[in-house]
Design an enzyme around this catalytic site. Structure first.
Site, PDB file in Angstrom:
ATOM      1  CG  ASP A   1       5.991   3.791   0.580  1.00 50.46           C
ATOM      2  OD1 ASP A   1       6.135   4.287   1.845  1.00 50.46           O
ATOM      3  OD2 ASP A   1       4.698   3.591   0.450  1.00 50.46           O
TER       4      ASP A   1
ATOM      5  CE  LYS B   1       1.627   5.128   7.760  1.00 52.40           C
ATOM      6  NZ  LYS B   1       0.136   5.236   8.201  1.00 52.40           N
TER       7      LYS B   1
ATOM      8  CE1 TYR C   1      -3.319   2.786   0.496  1.00 51.19           C
ATOM      9  CE2 TYR C   1      -2.450   3.386   2.474  1.00 51.19           C
ATOM     10  CZ  TYR C   1      -3.435   3.481   1.515  1.00 51.19           C
ATOM     11  OH  TYR C   1      -4.240   4.393   1.676  1.00 51.19           O
TER      12      TYR C   1
END
Ligand SMILES: Cc1ncc(COP(=O)(O)O)c(C=O)c1O
Length: 457
Positions: free
Chosen positions: A268, A296, A166
């Site tokens: 990522d 994050k 994801y």
């Protein structure tokens, strides 16, 4: 890995325990349920993000402090969810509170650069060995920008992504995130499956999907699309299907293959960045990609993201060939929080503390798994970790599909009912914070041991 000796769990045992735990869960969360019903009047599924709607019902949170959060029913939890991997600083960290309070009194938004952006970018450069940076507000924006930069730099359109990774909710990468078994295609040649309605087929067609840890499949994908691939994007350690580690040498080889075919490598590191090592997976696995996407944990709890890259690659922004922009990029509040997070909180002591917490978790959970001869294993990587409900290591999505997800759900219920908040979903992995204590993580171990005992009774 505690996989020496395992025994089957009797049929019906898990479902019986789930039923009892769900009843206990609901009894203690009447106010959450009431708020959820009200929210459903004005929001689809009663939540602001579909990730927050998880069975048996969402938990509405009132506040957090240190390693703890309290829900609207007054239940207290040690927070292992930590806002989907954001809050490695813990809740209301005094240094974040001080920095953001000081900053807000000086104005919270100008859409003009502030000095802190330089400090943050320099520190990210030092940690991730990328000379040039831009700021964003989320992981989705970071991977979206990385993809556009790669396409602009190479003049190519095709992306190679890993099945079940994801990367955020933009069209190009919302492909085969959790494809259903009847639509996912063969294991060594996965189909490109759109993960949502509303994604144009023409976009999906440009994203080729390959299995993780499979270099021949990657090689084949390049061979099938000669001169077309702009970039390979990988989560260096997959963290949305439990935790799936790269085989030794895999990431190096992916980089080598990408370069041989004129493509870029994008990491990522939205989940791994600054959580599994100061310099994330780049540091932990010793491979520096051409572009890295962060978000994050780098923002200390404010909506923050960043994309970093090679001098020549990021040159496409310098040359105004690629557009990278956003009203809130480098927002003063976000930058103030990011600055203290990176420079004052996530220091060498913080990483030593994560390792000590991880050791307690690994040791305690391995012991319970061994004692009750359960077909599970544990992976810890500094602030991150999780239990995999399978004896053997998971190397890719197809392995992950073999896991009986009801164990993860039962574990989530056991932990919630005994004062530990986990991220919802079968992917089950935790995020620790600098404010977690050994006693906090021992609570997780004790709850797990109780579940392990009950599974055997
Ligand atoms: C690996 C990875 N990349 C990107 C994203 C998207 O980040 P955001 O939710 O901040 O858009 C996530 C979110 O969980 C993620 O886990």
């Amino acid at each position: 890995m505690a996989t020496t000796k395992t025994k089957e769990i009797p049929a019906g045992r898990v479902s019986g325990l789930i039923q009892a735990e769900e009843e206990r869960f609901r009894r203690a969360r009447a106010r959450s349920n009431q708020l959820w019903m009200e929210a459903r009047e004005v929001m689809p599924r009663g939540v602001p993000s579909s990730f927050q709607d998880a069975a048996p019902q969402p938990i509405f949170v009132e506040r957090g402090k240190g390693s703890r959060v309290w829900d609207v029913d007054g239940n207290e939890y040690v927070d292992f969810h930590n806002g989907f991997g954001v809050m490695v600083v813990g809740h209301a960290h005094p240094k974040i509170v001080e920095a953001v309070s000081r900053r807000i009194q000086l104005g919270s938004h100008f859409a003009q650069p502030v000095e802190d952006v330089i400090v943050v970018a320099r520190e990210l450069s030092r940690r991730f060995h990328q000379p040039k940076w831009r700021l964003t507000n989320s992981g989705t924006e970071s991977t979206l920008d990385a993809v556009r930069i790669a396409r602009g730099f190479t003049g190519r359109d095709r992306l190679l992504k890993i099945e079940a990774s994801y990367h955020g909710h933009h069209d190009a990468l919302m492909v085969s995130v959790e494809p259903p078994p009847d639509r996912m295609g063969p294991a060594d040649h996965p189909a490109s499956f759109p993960q949502s309605d509303g994604i144009p087929a023409a976009i999906v067609e440009l994203t080729t999907v390959v299995p993780f840890n499979d270099l021949p499949a990657l090689e084949r994908a390049f061979a099938e699309h000669p001169g077309e691939v702009a970039a390979v994007i990988v989560e260096p350690a997959m963290m949305n299907v439990g935790i799936v580690l790269p085989d030794t040498g895999y990431l190096d080889q992916v980089k080598e293959l990408a370069h041989r075919h004129g493509a870029l490598l994008i990491f990522d590191e939205v989940k791994t960045g600054v959580t599994i090592a100061p310099g994330g997976a780049t540091e932990r696995f010793g491979v520096t990609p051409d572009l890295v996407a962060l978000a994050k944990a780098i923002g200390g709890g404010l909506p923050c993201g960043a994309v970093g890259g090679r001098e020549d690659v990021m040159g496409v922004i310098e040359d105004k060939r690629v557009a990278q922009m956003g009203t809130f990029n480098g927002n003063p509040l976000t930058m103030a929080a990011s600055r203290v997070t990176l420079l004052e909180i996530l220091d060498a002591n913080a990483y030593a503390h994560f390792d000590a917490l991880a050791e307690t978790l690994q040791g305690g959970l391995d012991e319970a798994i061994g004692r009750y001869e359960l077909p599970f294993h544990v992976i810890t990587l500094a602030a991150r970790g999780g239990v995999t409900y399978r004896a053997r290591r998971v190397r890719n999505y197809r392995d992950y599909l073999e896991i009986d997800k009801s164990f993860a759900y039962l574990s989530w219920l056991y932990q919630s009912n005994r004062g530990v908040l986990m991220a919802p979903g079968a992917e089950e992995n935790w995020t620790l914070s600098v404010q977690h204590s050994i006693e906090d993580v021992q609570r997780y171990v004790d709850n797990f041991a109780e579940m392990a005992r009950d599974l055997r009774q």
